[in-house]
Design a protein around this motif. Structure first.
Motif, PDB file in Angstrom:
ATOM      1  N   LEU A  19      95.874  36.699  53.510  1.00  9.11           N
ATOM      2  CA  LEU A  19      96.356  37.166  54.804  1.00  9.11           C
ATOM      3  C   LEU A  19      97.872  36.955  54.929  1.00  9.11           C
ATOM      4  CD1 LEU A  19      95.799  38.287  57.628  1.00  9.11           C
ATOM      5  CD2 LEU A  19      95.232  35.965  58.355  1.00  9.11           C
ATOM      6  N   GLU A  20      98.344  35.802  54.501  1.00  9.21           N
ATOM      7  CA  GLU A  20      99.779  35.535  54.565  1.00  9.21           C
ATOM      8  C   GLU A  20     100.556  36.481  53.655  1.00  9.21           C
ATOM      9  OE1 GLU A  20     103.023  31.920  54.204  1.00  9.21           O
ATOM     10  OE2 GLU A  20     100.894  31.442  54.172  1.00  9.21           O
ATOM     11  N   ALA A  21     100.025  36.766  52.462  1.00 11.46           N
ATOM     12  CA  ALA A  21     100.688  37.703  51.549  1.00 11.46           C
ATOM     13  C   ALA A  21     100.752  39.097  52.159  1.00 11.46           C
ATOM     14  CB  ALA A  21      99.957  37.736  50.214  1.00 11.46           C
ATOM     15  N   THR A  22      99.679  39.504  52.836  1.00 10.58           N
ATOM     16  CA  THR A  22      99.655  40.816  53.478  1.00 10.58           C
ATOM     17  C   THR A  22     100.667  40.884  54.615  1.00 10.58           C
ATOM     18  OG1 THR A  22      97.327  41.124  52.900  1.00 10.58           O
ATOM     19  CG2 THR A  22      98.193  42.492  54.676  1.00 10.58           C
ATOM     20  N   ASN A  27     105.927  42.707  56.693  1.00  6.19           N
ATOM     21  CA  ASN A  27     107.257  42.396  57.212  1.00  6.19           C
ATOM     22  C   ASN A  27     108.355  42.996  56.332  1.00  6.19           C
ATOM     23  OD1 ASN A  27     106.371  41.043  59.440  1.00  6.19           O
ATOM     24  ND2 ASN A  27     106.555  39.017  58.542  1.00  6.19           N
ATOM     25  N   GLU A  28     108.182  42.894  55.024  1.00  5.96           N
ATOM     26  CA  GLU A  28     109.166  43.501  54.118  1.00  5.96           C
ATOM     27  C   GLU A  28     109.194  45.014  54.317  1.00  5.96           C
ATOM     28  OE1 GLU A  28     108.491  42.390  50.050  1.00  5.96           O
ATOM     29  OE2 GLU A  28     108.437  40.260  50.554  1.00  5.96           O
ATOM     30  N   ALA A  29     108.007  45.604  54.433  1.00  8.27           N
ATOM     31  CA  ALA A  29     107.916  47.050  54.652  1.00  8.27           C
ATOM     32  C   ALA A  29     108.550  47.433  55.985  1.00  8.27           C
ATOM     33  CB  ALA A  29     106.460  47.505  54.599  1.00  8.27           C
ATOM     34  N   GLN A  65      95.669  51.828  56.803  1.00 13.42           N
ATOM     35  CA  GLN A  65      95.920  51.442  58.192  1.00 13.42           C
ATOM     36  C   GLN A  65      97.161  50.560  58.306  1.00 13.42           C
ATOM     37  OE1 GLN A  65      92.624  49.659  60.214  1.00 13.42           O
ATOM     38  NE2 GLN A  65      93.605  49.758  62.191  1.00 13.42           N
ATOM     39  N   ALA A  66      97.311  49.614  57.394  1.00 18.97           N
ATOM     40  CA  ALA A  66      98.489  48.740  57.429  1.00 18.97           C
ATOM     41  C   ALA A  66      99.758  49.530  57.153  1.00 18.97           C
ATOM     42  CB  ALA A  66      98.338  47.607  56.420  1.00 18.97           C
ATOM     43  N   GLY A  70     101.505  49.153  60.722  1.00 25.69           N
ATOM     44  CA  GLY A  70     102.258  47.906  60.666  1.00 25.69           C
ATOM     45  C   GLY A  70     103.753  48.059  60.634  1.00 25.69           C
ATOM     46  N   PRO A  71     104.314  48.700  59.609  1.00 24.43           N
ATOM     47  CA  PRO A  71     105.770  48.776  59.504  1.00 24.43           C
ATOM     48  C   PRO A  71     106.444  49.513  60.648  1.00 24.43           C
ATOM     49  CG  PRO A  71     104.759  49.256  57.406  1.00 24.43           C
ATOM     50  CD  PRO A  71     103.652  49.194  58.419  1.00 24.43           C
ATOM     51  N   VAL A  72     105.810  50.538  61.179  1.00 15.05           N
ATOM     52  CA  VAL A  72     106.430  51.320  62.242  1.00 15.05           C
ATOM     53  C   VAL A  72     106.456  50.536  63.560  1.00 15.05           C
ATOM     54  CG1 VAL A  72     106.269  53.450  63.584  1.00 15.05           C
ATOM     55  CG2 VAL A  72     105.852  53.486  61.131  1.00 15.05           C
ATOM     56  N   ASN A  73     105.492  49.644  63.735  1.00 16.43           N
ATOM     57  CA  ASN A  73     105.417  48.878  64.980  1.00 16.43           C
ATOM     58  C   ASN A  73     106.308  47.648  64.988  1.00 16.43           C
ATOM     59  OD1 ASN A  73     103.615  50.604  66.196  1.00 16.43           O
ATOM     60  ND2 ASN A  73     101.847  49.563  65.329  1.00 16.43           N
ATOM     61  N   GLY A  74     106.855  47.268  63.865  1.00 15.16           N
ATOM     62  CA  GLY A  74     107.777  46.137  63.822  1.00 15.16           C
ATOM     63  C   GLY A  74     107.179  44.934  63.127  1.00 15.16           C
ATOM     64  N   PRO A  75     108.013  43.979  62.800  1.00 14.65           N
ATOM     65  CA  PRO A  75     107.571  42.823  62.020  1.00 14.65           C
ATOM     66  C   PRO A  75     106.794  41.795  62.827  1.00 14.65           C
ATOM     67  CG  PRO A  75     109.881  42.634  62.545  1.00 14.65           C
ATOM     68  CD  PRO A  75     109.435  43.987  63.039  1.00 14.65           C
ATOM     69  N   CYS A  76     106.063  40.956  62.100  1.00 13.02           N
ATOM     70  CA  CYS A  76     105.373  39.802  62.680  1.00 13.02           C
ATOM     71  C   CYS A  76     106.156  38.559  62.280  1.00 13.02           C
ATOM     72  CB  CYS A  76     103.963  39.685  62.123  1.00 13.02           C
ATOM     73  SG  CYS A  76     102.894  41.059  62.543  1.00 13.02           S
ATOM     74  N   HIS A  77     105.926  37.485  62.970  1.00 16.84           N
ATOM     75  CA  HIS A  77     106.593  36.236  62.632  1.00 16.84           C
ATOM     76  C   HIS A  77     105.667  35.084  62.957  1.00 16.84           C
ATOM     77  CE1 HIS A  77     107.362  35.554  66.923  1.00 16.84           C
ATOM     78  NE2 HIS A  77     107.608  36.838  66.960  1.00 16.84           N
ATOM     79  N   PRO A  78     105.892  33.907  62.355  1.00 12.45           N
ATOM     80  CA  PRO A  78     105.030  32.767  62.653  1.00 12.45           C
ATOM     81  C   PRO A  78     105.070  32.440  64.145  1.00 12.45           C
ATOM     82  CG  PRO A  78     106.403  32.304  60.763  1.00 12.45           C
ATOM     83  CD  PRO A  78     106.894  33.599  61.368  1.00 12.45           C
TER      84      PRO A  78
END
Length: 92
Positions: A19-22, A27-29, A65-66, A70-78
């Motif tokens: 999950l963390e790798a995904t 985030n990189e994408a 789906q990701a 994912g990338p278009v909606n913006g990054p995630c962070h801890p």
């Protein structure tokens, strides 16, 4: 009426690693998609996906789906309690 449910994931160590790798790949994408958006001056969601979807899917080995959302909606962070939260972007 809108119902909101808050859940907590309890993954195994192997699932947590995957999950963390995904999330890191997303985030990189997302960072790359943002660069493309500014370089091409393309800010509409659908148009941006047309320019970036195939490369995001292939380069970061994300599922459909990701790669699509994912990338278009913006990054995630801890998050504050060890989880992950999505960065909120608000239009003015």
């Amino acid at each position: 009426m809108k119902l909101v449910l808050q859940i907590r994931l309890l993954p195994t160590p192997a699932q947590a690693t995957a999950l963390e790798a995904t999330l890191r790949a997303c985030n990189e994408a997302a960072a790359w998609v943002a660069e493309v958006a500014f370089e091409t001056r393309t800010f509409r969601n659908f148009t941006l996906r047309k320019h970036t979807y195939a490369e995001v899917k292939e380069r970061w080995e994300l599922g459909a789906q990701a790669a699509q959302h994912g990338p278009v909606n913006g990054p995630c962070h801890p998050g504050p309690r060890g989880g992950w939260t999505r960065t909120q972007h608000h239009r003015q």
